[in-house]
Design a protein around this motif. Structure first.
Motif, PDB file in Angstrom:
ATOM      1  N   SER A 139     -13.107  -0.208 -12.999  1.00  0.00           N
ATOM      2  CA  SER A 139     -11.877  -0.460 -13.747  1.00  0.00           C
ATOM      3  C   SER A 139     -11.157  -1.697 -13.218  1.00  0.00           C
ATOM      4  N   LEU A 140     -11.046  -1.797 -11.901  1.00  0.00           N
ATOM      5  CA  LEU A 140     -10.375  -2.960 -11.318  1.00  0.00           C
ATOM      6  C   LEU A 140     -11.186  -4.223 -11.560  1.00  0.00           C
ATOM      7  N   ARG A 141     -12.489  -4.097 -11.428  1.00  0.00           N
ATOM      8  CA  ARG A 141     -13.350  -5.256 -11.680  1.00  0.00           C
ATOM      9  C   ARG A 141     -13.201  -5.747 -13.116  1.00  0.00           C
ATOM     10  N   ILE A 181      -9.612  -0.137 -20.247  1.00  0.00           N
ATOM     11  CA  ILE A 181     -10.317  -0.752 -19.126  1.00  0.00           C
ATOM     12  C   ILE A 181     -11.143   0.333 -18.437  1.00  0.00           C
ATOM     13  N   SER A 182     -12.434   0.351 -18.670  1.00  0.00           N
ATOM     14  CA  SER A 182     -13.360   1.276 -18.017  1.00  0.00           C
ATOM     15  C   SER A 182     -12.818   2.694 -17.919  1.00  0.00           C
ATOM     16  N   GLY A 183     -12.525   3.296 -19.055  1.00  0.00           N
ATOM     17  CA  GLY A 183     -12.123   4.695 -19.067  1.00  0.00           C
ATOM     18  C   GLY A 183     -10.650   4.943 -18.878  1.00  0.00           C
ATOM     19  N   ALA A 184      -9.840   3.879 -18.719  1.00  0.00           N
ATOM     20  CA  ALA A 184      -8.406   4.064 -18.522  1.00  0.00           C
ATOM     21  C   ALA A 184      -7.648   3.383 -19.639  1.00  0.00           C
ATOM     22  N   THR A 185      -6.769   4.100 -20.273  1.00  0.00           N
ATOM     23  CA  THR A 185      -5.910   3.513 -21.292  1.00  0.00           C
ATOM     24  C   THR A 185      -4.609   3.065 -20.635  1.00  0.00           C
ATOM     25  N   ILE A 186      -4.299   1.766 -20.723  1.00  0.00           N
ATOM     26  CA  ILE A 186      -3.087   1.222 -20.131  1.00  0.00           C
ATOM     27  C   ILE A 186      -2.043   1.121 -21.229  1.00  0.00           C
ATOM     28  N   GLU A 239       1.537   4.974 -15.165  1.00  0.00           N
ATOM     29  CA  GLU A 239       1.231   5.829 -16.301  1.00  0.00           C
ATOM     30  C   GLU A 239      -0.271   5.986 -16.501  1.00  0.00           C
ATOM     31  N   ILE A 240      -1.044   5.506 -15.556  1.00  0.00           N
ATOM     32  CA  ILE A 240      -2.486   5.689 -15.659  1.00  0.00           C
ATOM     33  C   ILE A 240      -2.967   6.485 -14.454  1.00  0.00           C
ATOM     34  N   ASP A 241      -4.012   7.230 -14.650  1.00  0.00           N
ATOM     35  CA  ASP A 241      -4.582   8.039 -13.576  1.00  0.00           C
ATOM     36  C   ASP A 241      -6.085   8.009 -13.742  1.00  0.00           C
ATOM     37  N   ILE A 242      -6.721   7.167 -12.945  1.00  0.00           N
ATOM     38  CA  ILE A 242      -8.157   6.936 -13.095  1.00  0.00           C
ATOM     39  C   ILE A 242      -8.910   7.718 -12.033  1.00  0.00           C
ATOM     40  N   ALA A 243      -9.979   8.352 -12.410  1.00  0.00           N
ATOM     41  CA  ALA A 243     -10.808   9.085 -11.451  1.00  0.00           C
ATOM     42  C   ALA A 243     -11.322   8.114 -10.387  1.00  0.00           C
ATOM     43  N   PRO A 244     -11.344   8.538  -9.118  1.00  0.00           N
ATOM     44  CA  PRO A 244     -11.778   7.644  -8.032  1.00  0.00           C
ATOM     45  C   PRO A 244     -13.097   6.946  -8.297  1.00  0.00           C
ATOM     46  N   ALA A 245     -14.058   7.651  -8.905  1.00  0.00           N
ATOM     47  CA  ALA A 245     -15.379   7.063  -9.139  1.00  0.00           C
ATOM     48  C   ALA A 245     -15.322   5.898 -10.125  1.00  0.00           C
ATOM     49  N   LEU A 246     -14.296   5.879 -10.986  1.00  0.00           N
ATOM     50  CA  LEU A 246     -14.185   4.827 -11.999  1.00  0.00           C
ATOM     51  C   LEU A 246     -13.338   3.642 -11.544  1.00  0.00           C
ATOM     52  N   ALA A 257       0.823  -1.206   0.000  1.00  0.00           N
ATOM     53  CA  ALA A 257       0.000   0.000   0.000  1.00  0.00           C
ATOM     54  C   ALA A 257       0.860   1.260   0.000  1.00  0.00           C
ATOM     55  N   SER A 258       0.545   2.146  -0.910  1.00  0.00           N
ATOM     56  CA  SER A 258       1.144   3.474  -1.004  1.00  0.00           C
ATOM     57  C   SER A 258       0.300   4.246  -2.007  1.00  0.00           C
ATOM     58  N   GLU A 259       0.645   5.498  -2.236  1.00  0.00           N
ATOM     59  CA  GLU A 259      -0.138   6.323  -3.155  1.00  0.00           C
ATOM     60  C   GLU A 259      -0.219   5.669  -4.532  1.00  0.00           C
ATOM     61  N   GLY A 260      -1.411   5.633  -5.093  1.00  0.00           N
ATOM     62  CA  GLY A 260      -1.606   5.050  -6.412  1.00  0.00           C
ATOM     63  C   GLY A 260      -1.809   3.550  -6.397  1.00  0.00           C
ATOM     64  N   LEU A 261      -2.120   2.987  -5.237  1.00  0.00           N
ATOM     65  CA  LEU A 261      -2.260   1.535  -5.096  1.00  0.00           C
ATOM     66  C   LEU A 261      -3.272   0.955  -6.077  1.00  0.00           C
ATOM     67  N   CYS A 262      -4.480   1.509  -6.116  1.00  0.00           N
ATOM     68  CA  CYS A 262      -5.522   0.931  -6.972  1.00  0.00           C
ATOM     69  C   CYS A 262      -5.154   1.038  -8.451  1.00  0.00           C
ATOM     70  N   ASP A 263      -4.578   2.163  -8.847  1.00  0.00           N
ATOM     71  CA  ASP A 263      -4.173   2.314 -10.249  1.00  0.00           C
ATOM     72  C   ASP A 263      -3.110   1.286 -10.626  1.00  0.00           C
ATOM     73  N   ARG A 264      -2.170   1.023  -9.709  1.00  0.00           N
ATOM     74  CA  ARG A 264      -1.143   0.009  -9.984  1.00  0.00           C
ATOM     75  C   ARG A 264      -1.765  -1.376 -10.113  1.00  0.00           C
ATOM     76  N   LEU A 265      -2.729  -1.668  -9.252  1.00  0.00           N
ATOM     77  CA  LEU A 265      -3.402  -2.968  -9.335  1.00  0.00           C
ATOM     78  C   LEU A 265      -4.112  -3.137 -10.678  1.00  0.00           C
ATOM     79  N   ILE A 266      -4.772  -2.090 -11.131  1.00  0.00           N
ATOM     80  CA  ILE A 266      -5.474  -2.163 -12.420  1.00  0.00           C
ATOM     81  C   ILE A 266      -4.474  -2.431 -13.539  1.00  0.00           C
ATOM     82  N   ALA A 267      -3.360  -1.687 -13.530  1.00  0.00           N
ATOM     83  CA  ALA A 267      -2.364  -1.845 -14.590  1.00  0.00           C
ATOM     84  C   ALA A 267      -1.735  -3.236 -14.567  1.00  0.00           C
TER      85      ALA A 267
END
Length: 373
Positions: A123-125, A96-101, A112-119, A77-87
């Motif tokens: 995106s992870l799903r 993937i749901s609004g994010a280009t990897i 290199e991805i930055d997904i809005a919290p609401a998405l 866990a650190s800043e950007g955890l969810c975005d890293r998991l998605i990538a």
């Protein structure tokens, strides 16, 4: 014949030769994978103080999952955890749901991805669904997150939401979170994370000394090295059942025995254990305790020094008296230390050290002329 390679591993997160006292957790997780979707141990929360073996436990569970032909994604866990998991979860570069990897030479790029919290939950799903599709029938995905207490509430909300949907859909997935004991109250009490209250909670504490003794004996003697019962008992007691100290003592006494005479007698003597214990305490103090003390204010350290005068839990009233302060004033430092996970409050009106051997470290470092910490 000289000593073989040292089997003890006191490096953080490195798998020791024997996973002492944690076999039941491994068994529960293995059965959870074998029992299929819906098994409670596919959603696990591992807690314990620093150095109790949480990271090692995550590594062990990952190995079990790989034996079952599952993919494993490990994150801290650190800043950007969810975005890293998605990538990392997405099987290939794409949308993937609004994010280009974006692709790199290593595959999906990280950071290199930055997904809005609401998405992020969707995106992870979607990333997990796509990964499972590529894996095929009979295989699954394990996601482990270490140091979960450092994750942002936004990231944990997204991850738990995605996990809830996947488990509800009976997908071949498992999630294991690890963190400090406060994780239970901090995360599970958050209204948005009520889903995690259904997690199988595994608390890692000290290992019973009889199990420590048996593990030390088998590790040493199976390597063809001799150690007598007196030396073995001395080493066992010195560990206090603290997993990191078990590895430190084992490593240090092994190294001293090997150096003593070139290791030709293939024996660990009592003198090797005594030197090893002394070296282990110094390393534990420098590697675990000193960094904790260094980041605290002077008065927080005074609070800890007042606690160190007791052999067990301390009365908050006694601490205030020793500090020469009012209860209200002292309690301000008590709360800071609780927030830093340095101390714990086992019973109302008392506090105790949350970091093993910190009491002993303080006594040694701040010994006054009359012999008291």
């Amino acid at each position: 014949m000289s000593f073989p390679a040292n089997p003890f591993k006191p490096t953080a997160g490195v798998m020791p030769p024997v996973l002492i006292g944690r076999e039941s957790i491994s068994l529960d997780f293995r059965e959870g994978l074998e029992d299929g979707p819906g098994a409670p141990d596919r959603l696990m929360l591992i807690t314990g103080p620093r150095g109790c073996g949480k990271t090692v436990m995550l590594t062990e569970l990952g190995l079990i999952a790989k034996q079952q032909h599952w993919d494993v994604i490990d994150e801290t866990a650190s800043e950007g955890l969810c975005d890293r998991l998605i990538a990392r979860t997405a099987p290939k570069p794409g949308k993937i749901s609004g994010a280009t990897i974006k692709p790199t030479f290593m595959g999906a790029s990280i950071g290199e991805i930055d997904i809005a919290p609401a998405l992020r939950p969707a995106s992870l799903r979607d990333a997990i669904v796509a990964r499972l599709h590529v894996l095929g029938k009979g295989k699954g995905l394990l996601i482990t997150i270490d140091e979960t207490q450092d994750a942002s509430l936004e990231d944990m909300t997204a991850i738990s939401t995605a996990a809830q949907h996947m488990l509800r859909e009976n997908a071949e997935v498992a999630f294991v979170f690890a963190g400090l004991p406060s994780l239970v109250s901090d995360l599970l009490n958050a209204k948005v994370l009520t889903f995690l209250r259904r997690a199988s909670i595994k608390e890692l504490g000290d290992v019973p000394l009889d199990e420590v003794r048996a593990a030390l004996a088998s590790t040493i003697r199976n390597a063809g090295i001799t150690i007598d019962d007196k030396a073995l008992d001395l080493a066992t007691r010195a560990t206090g059942g603290y997993p990191y100290m078990i590895q430190l003592v084992g490593y240090s006494m092994w190294r001293h025995a090997r150096r003593r005479d070139g290791g030709m007698d293939r024996t660990i003597l009592e003198q090797d254990v005594r030197v090893g214990v002394e070296q282990s305490r110094a390393k534990l103090g420098a590697g675990v305790c000193a960094p904790v003390i260094k980041r605290l204010s002077e008065r927080c350290v005074d609070y800890l020094k007042a606690m160190a005068q007791d052999d067990g839990p301390s009365s908050t009233a006694d601490i205030a008296r020793r500090m020469g302060e009012t209860m209200s004033y002292a309690n301000g430092y008590r709360q800071r230390l609780l927030d830093e996970h340095v101390i714990k409050a086992p019973v109302r009106g008392t506090v105790d050290f949350a970091i093993p051997f910190l009491r002993e470290y303080l006594r040694a470092e701040y010994r006054s002329d009359d012999g008291e910490a």
